[in-house]
Design a protein around this motif. Structure first.
Motif, PDB file in Angstrom:
ATOM      1  N   ALA A 287       0.821  -1.212   0.000  1.00  0.00           N
ATOM      2  CA  ALA A 287       0.000   0.000   0.000  1.00  0.00           C
ATOM      3  C   ALA A 287       0.851   1.256   0.000  1.00  0.00           C
ATOM      4  N   ILE A 288       1.919   1.254   0.790  1.00  0.00           N
ATOM      5  CA  ILE A 288       2.765   2.444   0.907  1.00  0.00           C
ATOM      6  C   ILE A 288       3.603   2.646  -0.360  1.00  0.00           C
ATOM      7  N   LEU A 289       4.075   1.569  -0.951  1.00  0.00           N
ATOM      8  CA  LEU A 289       4.930   1.697  -2.130  1.00  0.00           C
ATOM      9  C   LEU A 289       4.146   2.048  -3.388  1.00  0.00           C
ATOM     10  N   VAL A 290       3.009   1.392  -3.614  1.00  0.00           N
ATOM     11  CA  VAL A 290       2.315   1.569  -4.892  1.00  0.00           C
ATOM     12  C   VAL A 290       0.868   2.024  -4.750  1.00  0.00           C
ATOM     13  N   GLY A 291       0.374   2.227  -3.535  1.00  0.00           N
ATOM     14  CA  GLY A 291      -0.989   2.690  -3.334  1.00  0.00           C
ATOM     15  C   GLY A 291      -1.887   1.573  -2.826  1.00  0.00           C
ATOM     16  N   PRO A 292      -2.959   1.922  -2.094  1.00  0.00           N
ATOM     17  CA  PRO A 292      -3.797   0.885  -1.476  1.00  0.00           C
ATOM     18  C   PRO A 292      -4.523  -0.015  -2.464  1.00  0.00           C
ATOM     19  N   TYR A 293      -5.057   0.556  -3.550  1.00  0.00           N
ATOM     20  CA  TYR A 293      -5.776  -0.276  -4.518  1.00  0.00           C
ATOM     21  C   TYR A 293      -4.811  -1.219  -5.237  1.00  0.00           C
ATOM     22  N   THR A 294      -3.718  -0.673  -5.712  1.00  0.00           N
ATOM     23  CA  THR A 294      -2.711  -1.512  -6.362  1.00  0.00           C
ATOM     24  C   THR A 294      -2.127  -2.500  -5.364  1.00  0.00           C
ATOM     25  N   GLY A 295      -2.011  -2.090  -4.106  1.00  0.00           N
ATOM     26  CA  GLY A 295      -1.489  -2.978  -3.071  1.00  0.00           C
ATOM     27  C   GLY A 295      -2.368  -4.194  -2.856  1.00  0.00           C
ATOM     28  N   VAL A 296      -3.695  -4.001  -2.848  1.00  0.00           N
ATOM     29  CA  VAL A 296      -4.606  -5.145  -2.728  1.00  0.00           C
ATOM     30  C   VAL A 296      -4.380  -6.127  -3.867  1.00  0.00           C
ATOM     31  N   LEU A 297      -4.189  -5.602  -5.071  1.00  0.00           N
ATOM     32  CA  LEU A 297      -3.959  -6.477  -6.222  1.00  0.00           C
ATOM     33  C   LEU A 297      -2.621  -7.198  -6.117  1.00  0.00           C
TER      34      LEU A 297
ATOM     35  N   THR B 144      -9.411 -11.697   1.511  1.00  0.00           N
ATOM     36  CA  THR B 144     -10.101 -10.761   2.402  1.00  0.00           C
ATOM     37  C   THR B 144      -9.241 -10.413   3.600  1.00  0.00           C
ATOM     38  N   ASP B 145      -8.623 -11.425   4.198  1.00  0.00           N
ATOM     39  CA  ASP B 145      -7.867 -11.211   5.430  1.00  0.00           C
ATOM     40  C   ASP B 145      -6.478 -10.639   5.188  1.00  0.00           C
ATOM     41  N   MET B 146      -5.719 -11.270   4.296  1.00  0.00           N
ATOM     42  CA  MET B 146      -4.316 -10.902   4.116  1.00  0.00           C
ATOM     43  C   MET B 146      -4.092  -9.774   3.122  1.00  0.00           C
ATOM     44  N   ALA B 147      -5.009  -9.611   2.168  1.00  0.00           N
ATOM     45  CA  ALA B 147      -4.834  -8.552   1.162  1.00  0.00           C
ATOM     46  C   ALA B 147      -5.654  -7.321   1.508  1.00  0.00           C
ATOM     47  N   VAL B 148      -6.940  -7.507   1.764  1.00  0.00           N
ATOM     48  CA  VAL B 148      -7.830  -6.361   1.960  1.00  0.00           C
ATOM     49  C   VAL B 148      -7.658  -5.745   3.343  1.00  0.00           C
ATOM     50  N   VAL B 149      -7.789  -6.565   4.392  1.00  0.00           N
ATOM     51  CA  VAL B 149      -7.737  -6.024   5.753  1.00  0.00           C
ATOM     52  C   VAL B 149      -6.386  -5.374   6.037  1.00  0.00           C
ATOM     53  N   THR B 150      -5.301  -6.066   5.741  1.00  0.00           N
ATOM     54  CA  THR B 150      -3.978  -5.508   6.058  1.00  0.00           C
ATOM     55  C   THR B 150      -3.718  -4.222   5.280  1.00  0.00           C
ATOM     56  N   THR B 151      -4.111  -4.193   4.017  1.00  0.00           N
ATOM     57  CA  THR B 151      -3.853  -3.015   3.189  1.00  0.00           C
ATOM     58  C   THR B 151      -4.677  -1.814   3.650  1.00  0.00           C
ATOM     59  N   VAL B 152      -5.965  -2.035   3.868  1.00  0.00           N
ATOM     60  CA  VAL B 152      -6.848  -0.937   4.275  1.00  0.00           C
ATOM     61  C   VAL B 152      -6.442  -0.384   5.635  1.00  0.00           C
ATOM     62  N   VAL B 153      -6.228  -1.271   6.601  1.00  0.00           N
ATOM     63  CA  VAL B 153      -5.852  -0.822   7.949  1.00  0.00           C
ATOM     64  C   VAL B 153      -4.505  -0.106   7.922  1.00  0.00           C
ATOM     65  N   ALA B 154      -3.537  -0.705   7.251  1.00  0.00           N
ATOM     66  CA  ALA B 154      -2.197  -0.117   7.225  1.00  0.00           C
ATOM     67  C   ALA B 154      -2.211   1.254   6.569  1.00  0.00           C
ATOM     68  N   TYR B 155      -2.906   1.375   5.437  1.00  0.00           N
ATOM     69  CA  TYR B 155      -2.876   2.667   4.735  1.00  0.00           C
ATOM     70  C   TYR B 155      -3.632   3.734   5.511  1.00  0.00           C
ATOM     71  N   ALA B 156      -4.718   3.347   6.190  1.00  0.00           N
ATOM     72  CA  ALA B 156      -5.446   4.316   7.005  1.00  0.00           C
ATOM     73  C   ALA B 156      -4.573   4.836   8.148  1.00  0.00           C
ATOM     74  N   VAL B 157      -3.872   3.930   8.811  1.00  0.00           N
ATOM     75  CA  VAL B 157      -2.974   4.336   9.896  1.00  0.00           C
ATOM     76  C   VAL B 157      -1.836   5.189   9.354  1.00  0.00           C
ATOM     77  N   PHE B 158      -1.277   4.763   8.231  1.00  0.00           N
ATOM     78  CA  PHE B 158      -0.153   5.487   7.623  1.00  0.00           C
ATOM     79  C   PHE B 158      -0.543   6.920   7.271  1.00  0.00           C
ATOM     80  N   ARG B 159      -1.672   7.105   6.586  1.00  0.00           N
ATOM     81  CA  ARG B 159      -2.085   8.449   6.197  1.00  0.00           C
ATOM     82  C   ARG B 159      -2.426   9.301   7.417  1.00  0.00           C
ATOM     83  N   GLY B 160      -3.039   8.680   8.423  1.00  0.00           N
ATOM     84  CA  GLY B 160      -3.350   9.423   9.632  1.00  0.00           C
ATOM     85  C   GLY B 160      -2.111   9.934  10.333  1.00  0.00           C
ATOM     86  N   LEU B 161      -1.082   9.100  10.406  1.00  0.00           N
ATOM     87  CA  LEU B 161       0.161   9.516  11.056  1.00  0.00           C
ATOM     88  C   LEU B 161       0.865  10.606  10.259  1.00  0.00           C
ATOM     89  N   LEU B 162       0.852  10.504   8.940  1.00  0.00           N
ATOM     90  CA  LEU B 162       1.528  11.512   8.125  1.00  0.00           C
ATOM     91  C   LEU B 162       0.866  12.884   8.241  1.00  0.00           C
TER      92      LEU B 162
END
Length: 394
Positions: free
Chosen positions: A88-98, A124-142
């Motif tokens: 998610a951080i390197l290429v974006g959340p949508y591309t990260g899910v893929l 659902t668990d390893m691609a969607v949840v991790t990417t969405v949660v991580a990117y939300a936390v990342f953007r919030g911290l930035l």
């Protein structure tokens, strides 16, 4: 955390499959936007956008390779990278899910790792949840941190750390809905979250080191670092006629903006010179990334921990694995990350890892190239009709 066949019953497996398919569909649309976004010369847009697709494929291959490196986290337990935060951080959340979805598909089909009927659960668990949660936390911290490169690295560490126990919580919820064995959910929840907090520390370290390394050399190639670098501006002062009072000998950088004629010439001359250097730099990043993935999968993986990962350990300790089913691809020539009929364990595992990296890189890059081309076609729109072909009077 790869869920095998038999852990989750058919109705919930189908439901998570629908969720995963919907998430992939949304991500395909979102990835078209992410792959088309730009950052100026050497960035991800324009000519730089042509490099985004292979870089996204590289991220998928790198995640595949590093997932082979199980590291010990507790007595008799190991962990491995999930990769959602990194992608998610390197290429974006949508591309990260893929990216992570491609990895899970390759692992399930070629290596019998993660059940095929449980593919929806795993995505659902390893691609969607991790990417969405991580990117939300990342953007919030930035938003709270200073706009510096170090902030990106620190935020990536925290985001990755949080994403792993979040996936453990999500698995527990899925198991509560469709688990095939009658076990204490309180014990499963406590065990899953406890061990995956430890695994999250390893995930965070790998993610922060990788993101920090790329940000140090090419921050414009990191989706999460966009906005940290400024576009170069060339400003000039007006040039009066020779001998006139206040005449300036030449354009200067950093002066007051004006309509001097020399500025566009200078900017236009600088852009072509910068573009080839940016392309060469991106190629070096890609080459180093491929080499690192091959080294991890082909050599370092032999020294990875042989202990069961967090989910396997919790499943064995709590009886979740009582109804595990045989994998549909268990007869694959690459099952269990070894090449069939190659007796040397080190050679067999190394070859399987190299094949996996190559296959994931090819499939991932191919997918993102197609997405990128569709983005370009959509942006171009229908060709204009020549005036000569217009009906009279129109």
């Amino acid at each position: 955390m790869h869920v095998p066949d038999g852990f989750i019953d058919a109705p919930v497996s189908v439901a998570t499959g629908v969720v995963a398919a919907a998430a992939v569909g949304v991500s395909l649309r979102g990835a078209r936007r992410e792959l088309g976004e730009g950052g100026g010369s050497g960035g991800l847009g324009g000519s730089g956008g042509e490099r985004t697709a292979p870089l996204a494929g590289l991220v998928a291959a790198f995640i595949f390779a590093v997932q082979m490196l199980n590291f010990p986290v507790a007595a008799g337990t190991s962990g491995h990278l999930l990769g959602g935060a990194l992608a998610a951080i390197l290429v974006g959340p949508y591309t990260g899910v893929l990216c992570v979805s491609v990895v899970l598909l390759m692992q399930g089909v070629l290596f019998a790792d993660g059940g095929l009927t449980a593919l929806g659960v795993n995505i659902t668990d390893m691609a969607v949840v991790t990417t969405v949660v991580a990117y939300a936390v990342f953007r919030g911290l930035l938003k709270l941190a200073p706009k510096r490169r170090r902030s990106v690295t620190v935020a990536s560490f925290v985001a990755a750390l949080v994403s792993v126990p979040a996936a453990a919580v999500a698995f527990t919820g899925i198991y509560a809905l469709g688990g095939t064995a009658h076990v204490s959910l309180d014990k499963v929840f406590t065990a899953m979250v406890g061990v995956h907090v430890l695994i999250g520390i390893g995930e965070a370290a790998i993610t922060a080191l990788t993101v920090g390394a790329v940000v140090a050399v090419r921050p414009d190639l990191v989706h999460g670092a966009r906005g940290l670098t400024r576009t170069l501006e060339i400003r000039t002062v007006a040039v009066a006629a020779p001998g006139a009072p206040g005449a300036s000998p030449a354009p200067q950088a950093g002066g007051a903006a004006s309509g001097g004629a020399a500025a566009p010439v200078a900017a236009a001359a600088a852009a072509p010179a910068a573009a080839p250097a940016a392309r060469r730099s991106a190629r070096r990043v890609w080459a180093v990334g491929v080499a690192a993935a091959l080294l991890c999968a082909g050599v370092v993986s032999f020294y990875a921990s042989a202990n069961p990962d967090g989910l396997e350990k919790v499943a064995a300790d709590n009886g979740i694995d009582k109804k595990t089913e045989d994998h549909a691809a268990q007869d694959s020539p690459l099952a269990d990350y070894g090449v069939k009929d190659v007796t040397d364990a080190r050679l067999s595992g190394g070859l399987a890892g190299v094949i996996g990296v190559g296959a994931t890189l090819a499939v991932g890059s191919g997918l993102f190239v197609v997405v990128r081309r569709r983005t370009r076609k959509a942006a171009a729109g229908p060709a204009a009709v020549p005036a000569a072909h217009h009906p009279e009077g129109v």
